[in-house]
Write a protein that holds these residues in place. Structure first.
Motif, PDB file in Angstrom:
ATOM      1  N   MET A  31       0.827  -1.207   0.000  1.00 31.90           N
ATOM      2  CA  MET A  31       0.000   0.000   0.000  1.00 31.90           C
ATOM      3  C   MET A  31       0.859   1.254   0.000  1.00 31.90           C
ATOM      4  SD  MET A  31      -2.696  -1.471  -0.372  1.00 31.90           S
ATOM      5  CE  MET A  31      -3.561   0.056  -0.677  1.00 31.90           C
ATOM      6  N   ARG A  32       2.008   1.192   0.690  1.00 30.20           N
ATOM      7  CA  ARG A  32       2.914   2.345   0.703  1.00 30.20           C
ATOM      8  C   ARG A  32       3.480   2.584  -0.699  1.00 30.20           C
ATOM      9  NH1 ARG A  32       6.142   5.469   4.189  1.00 30.20           N
ATOM     10  NH2 ARG A  32       5.091   4.726   6.051  1.00 30.20           N
ATOM     11  N   ILE A  34       2.085   1.604  -3.560  1.00 31.15           N
ATOM     12  CA  ILE A  34       1.013   2.009  -4.483  1.00 31.15           C
ATOM     13  C   ILE A  34       0.692   3.499  -4.305  1.00 31.15           C
ATOM     14  CG2 ILE A  34      -1.474   1.733  -4.939  1.00 31.15           C
ATOM     15  CD1 ILE A  34      -1.019  -1.286  -4.219  1.00 31.15           C
ATOM     16  N   GLY A  35       0.687   3.961  -3.039  1.00 30.49           N
ATOM     17  CA  GLY A  35       0.395   5.369  -2.778  1.00 30.49           C
ATOM     18  C   GLY A  35      -1.023   5.580  -2.288  1.00 30.49           C
ATOM     19  N   ASP A  36      -1.365   6.832  -2.065  1.00 25.85           N
ATOM     20  CA  ASP A  36      -2.648   7.200  -1.470  1.00 25.85           C
ATOM     21  C   ASP A  36      -3.818   6.739  -2.346  1.00 25.85           C
ATOM     22  OD1 ASP A  36      -4.867   8.462  -0.418  1.00 25.85           O
ATOM     23  OD2 ASP A  36      -3.716  10.208   0.222  1.00 25.85           O
ATOM     24  N   LEU A  37      -4.619   5.812  -1.826  1.00 23.95           N
ATOM     25  CA  LEU A  37      -5.737   5.266  -2.617  1.00 23.95           C
ATOM     26  C   LEU A  37      -6.788   6.332  -2.921  1.00 23.95           C
ATOM     27  CD1 LEU A  37      -6.612   1.670  -1.344  1.00 23.95           C
ATOM     28  CD2 LEU A  37      -5.471   2.348  -3.442  1.00 23.95           C
ATOM     29  N   ASP A  38      -6.938   7.304  -2.006  1.00 23.69           N
ATOM     30  CA  ASP A  38      -7.917   8.373  -2.253  1.00 23.69           C
ATOM     31  C   ASP A  38      -7.539   9.156  -3.510  1.00 23.69           C
ATOM     32  OD1 ASP A  38      -9.286   7.631   0.002  1.00 23.69           O
ATOM     33  OD2 ASP A  38      -8.235   9.049   1.308  1.00 23.69           O
ATOM     34  N   GLU A  39      -6.219   9.427  -3.644  1.00 24.21           N
ATOM     35  CA  GLU A  39      -5.749  10.168  -4.829  1.00 24.21           C
ATOM     36  C   GLU A  39      -5.928   9.331  -6.091  1.00 24.21           C
ATOM     37  OE1 GLU A  39      -1.710  11.359  -4.240  1.00 24.21           O
ATOM     38  OE2 GLU A  39      -2.196  12.597  -2.502  1.00 24.21           O
ATOM     39  N   ARG A  41      -8.090   6.978  -6.612  1.00 26.13           N
ATOM     40  CA  ARG A  41      -9.519   6.885  -6.930  1.00 26.13           C
ATOM     41  C   ARG A  41     -10.018   8.171  -7.579  1.00 26.13           C
ATOM     42  NH1 ARG A  41     -12.815   5.572  -1.934  1.00 26.13           N
ATOM     43  NH2 ARG A  41     -12.978   7.817  -1.895  1.00 26.13           N
TER      44      ARG A  41
ATOM     45  N   LEU B  70      -7.012  -1.336   3.945  1.00 25.94           N
ATOM     46  CA  LEU B  70      -6.027  -1.076   2.881  1.00 25.94           C
ATOM     47  C   LEU B  70      -5.942   0.423   2.592  1.00 25.94           C
ATOM     48  CD1 LEU B  70      -6.701  -3.941   0.314  1.00 25.94           C
ATOM     49  CD2 LEU B  70      -4.859  -3.787   1.990  1.00 25.94           C
ATOM     50  N   THR B  71      -7.107   1.087   2.581  1.00 30.62           N
ATOM     51  CA  THR B  71      -7.106   2.537   2.355  1.00 30.62           C
ATOM     52  C   THR B  71      -6.279   3.236   3.440  1.00 30.62           C
ATOM     53  OG1 THR B  71      -9.318   2.359   1.419  1.00 30.62           O
ATOM     54  CG2 THR B  71      -8.610   4.552   2.058  1.00 30.62           C
ATOM     55  N   LEU B  73      -3.863   2.015   5.237  1.00 29.00           N
ATOM     56  CA  LEU B  73      -2.434   1.711   5.097  1.00 29.00           C
ATOM     57  C   LEU B  73      -1.790   2.506   3.959  1.00 29.00           C
ATOM     58  CD1 LEU B  73      -2.173  -2.147   5.655  1.00 29.00           C
ATOM     59  CD2 LEU B  73      -1.367  -0.328   7.148  1.00 29.00           C
ATOM     60  N   SER B  74      -2.623   3.058   3.050  1.00 28.24           N
ATOM     61  CA  SER B  74      -2.049   3.813   1.934  1.00 28.24           C
ATOM     62  C   SER B  74      -1.652   5.226   2.370  1.00 28.24           C
ATOM     63  CB  SER B  74      -3.002   3.840   0.736  1.00 28.24           C
ATOM     64  OG  SER B  74      -4.078   4.711   0.967  1.00 28.24           O
ATOM     65  N   TRP B  75      -2.112   5.693   3.556  1.00 25.07           N
ATOM     66  CA  TRP B  75      -1.685   7.026   4.023  1.00 25.07           C
ATOM     67  C   TRP B  75      -1.258   7.059   5.486  1.00 25.07           C
ATOM     68  CZ3 TRP B  75      -5.577   7.117   7.397  1.00 25.07           C
ATOM     69  CH2 TRP B  75      -6.885   6.820   6.991  1.00 25.07           C
ATOM     70  N   TYR B 128       2.408   9.150  10.045  1.00 25.77           N
ATOM     71  CA  TYR B 128       3.042   8.700   8.805  1.00 25.77           C
ATOM     72  C   TYR B 128       4.532   9.030   8.801  1.00 25.77           C
ATOM     73  CZ  TYR B 128       3.526   7.683   3.846  1.00 25.77           C
ATOM     74  OH  TYR B 128       3.902   7.148   2.649  1.00 25.77           O
ATOM     75  N   ARG B 141       6.388   4.309  -7.955  1.00 25.05           N
ATOM     76  CA  ARG B 141       7.241   4.702  -6.860  1.00 25.05           C
ATOM     77  C   ARG B 141       7.720   3.495  -6.087  1.00 25.05           C
ATOM     78  NH1 ARG B 141       2.960   8.823  -4.575  1.00 25.05           N
ATOM     79  NH2 ARG B 141       1.795   6.943  -4.839  1.00 25.05           N
ATOM     80  N   VAL B 143      10.097   2.468  -2.396  1.00 23.50           N
ATOM     81  CA  VAL B 143      10.651   3.026  -1.170  1.00 23.50           C
ATOM     82  C   VAL B 143      12.144   2.765  -1.125  1.00 23.50           C
ATOM     83  CG1 VAL B 143      10.628   2.845   1.332  1.00 23.50           C
ATOM     84  CG2 VAL B 143       8.499   2.719   0.042  1.00 23.50           C
ATOM     85  N   ARG B 161       2.504  14.276   0.419  1.00 19.68           N
ATOM     86  CA  ARG B 161       1.274  13.813   1.092  1.00 19.68           C
ATOM     87  C   ARG B 161       0.522  15.024   1.602  1.00 19.68           C
ATOM     88  NH1 ARG B 161       0.461   8.165   0.726  1.00 19.68           N
ATOM     89  NH2 ARG B 161       2.460   7.466   0.016  1.00 19.68           N
TER      90      ARG B 161
END
Lengths: 129, 162
Positions: A31-32, A34-39, A41, B70-71, B73-75, B128, B141, B143, B161
């Motif tokens: 998930m890190r 892939i990046g922010d899922l909100d962005e 979407r 999952l959402t 964990l993405s931020w 974060y 991207r 890490v 972010r």
């Protein structure tokens, strides 16, 4: 509980903890990356966000580890008591996740987070009583 | 560098993670208790379970849990999300007491208090850990936390972010 049976139970709990930690760390890493899922979407719609997640090799590996952890739990439950296996594996997974996040994901696990992990770990263990 | 990426909407996502996990597990528990005992010789009962309303509702909630997890964990960091959503254990215990009429011992109340303290601790801190990220030829991207900050500034682009 005989020493052999005790060792077998410890090994079963350890296998749950290792596979659960691997699952959480791989999923978090995916998930890190892939990046922010909100962005995503907002940019590519819900289908784009789902595609970004399910086409990630790390995510698939993480889900496989989670599945392995689930079956390890089922196996352990067929040999040992739920009141031992569930809280022991859940609370130890909290600690191993914190260590793995620090050393593998390079998260900044400061004193505040260690205290939180310790509190939750003890709390989960006490919930079994 | 560690900082907070949280806003009201993201706290709402953490609340959804907590609630869907707690209610999903409780619904599965209610559904399985309404069925005859499942043994290794009658695993077909599990397929019957998949057609009962409580189990279906539980599975839908747990799918919602996984999507919101999952959402999150993405931020946010794993070491932020896991303790922050551990109030689910407390909600399961309270649902057990007030809905399923289970007994909660003094040790359990102490466990509930400890989890609540842990959640309070972590959610007041940063959420974060910002890391240098490499932009590869495909534009995706990756890490690269092993690099020093100076190297990272020279050769990589930081992920912004909100």
């Amino acid at each position: 509980m005989s020493p052999v049976h005790g060792l077998a139970t410890a090994a079963m709990i350890a296998s749950i903890v290792v596979t659960a930690t691997a699952g959480d760390v791989l999923t978090a890493s995916a998930m890190r990356r892939i990046g922010d899922l909100d962005e995503i979407r907002a940019r590519s719609g819900m289908a784009g966000a789902i595609r970004a997640v399910v086409t990630s090799g790390r995510f698939i590996s993480g889900v496989l580890c989670m599945a392995l952890s689930f079956f390890s739990l089922l196996f352990a439950l067929s040999h040992a008591d739920l009141s031992l296996v569930a809280p022991a594996s859940a609370s130890m997974t909290f600690v191993s996740n914190a260590a793995a996040a620090k050393f593998l994901l390079h998260e900044n696990v400061d004193r505040r987070r260690w205290v939180a992990v310790f509190c939750v770990c003890c709390g989960v263990a006490l919930l079994a009583h | 560098m560690v900082h907070s990426t949280m806003n009201a909407r993201r706290y709402l996502v953490l609340a959804v993670v907590t609630l869907t996990s707690a209610f999903g597990d409780t619904f599965l528990d209610i559904g399985m208790k309404k069925l005859p005992l499942v043994s290794f010789h009658h695993l077909g009962t599990l397929l019957v379970a998949l057609r009962t309303p409580w189990i279906i509702a539980g599975i839908i909630l747990l799918i919602g849990f996984f999507a919101s997890y999952l959402t999150a964990l993405s931020w946010a960091d794993l070491t932020y999300v896991l303790p922050a959503t551990s109030l689910g254990y407390v909600i399961v215990a309270l649902l057990g007491k007030y809905w399923l009429h289970e007994q909660i011992s003094g040790a359990r109340w102490l466990g509930i208090a400890l989890i609540t303290v842990g959640v309070g601790f972590v959610t007041r801190g940063p959420s974060y850990t910002e890391m240098p990220a490499l932009v590869d030829s495909q534009g995706s991207r990756s890490v690269s936390a092993a690099r020093s900050d100076d190297e990272a500034v020279a050769t990589t682009a930081k992920v912004g972010r909100p």
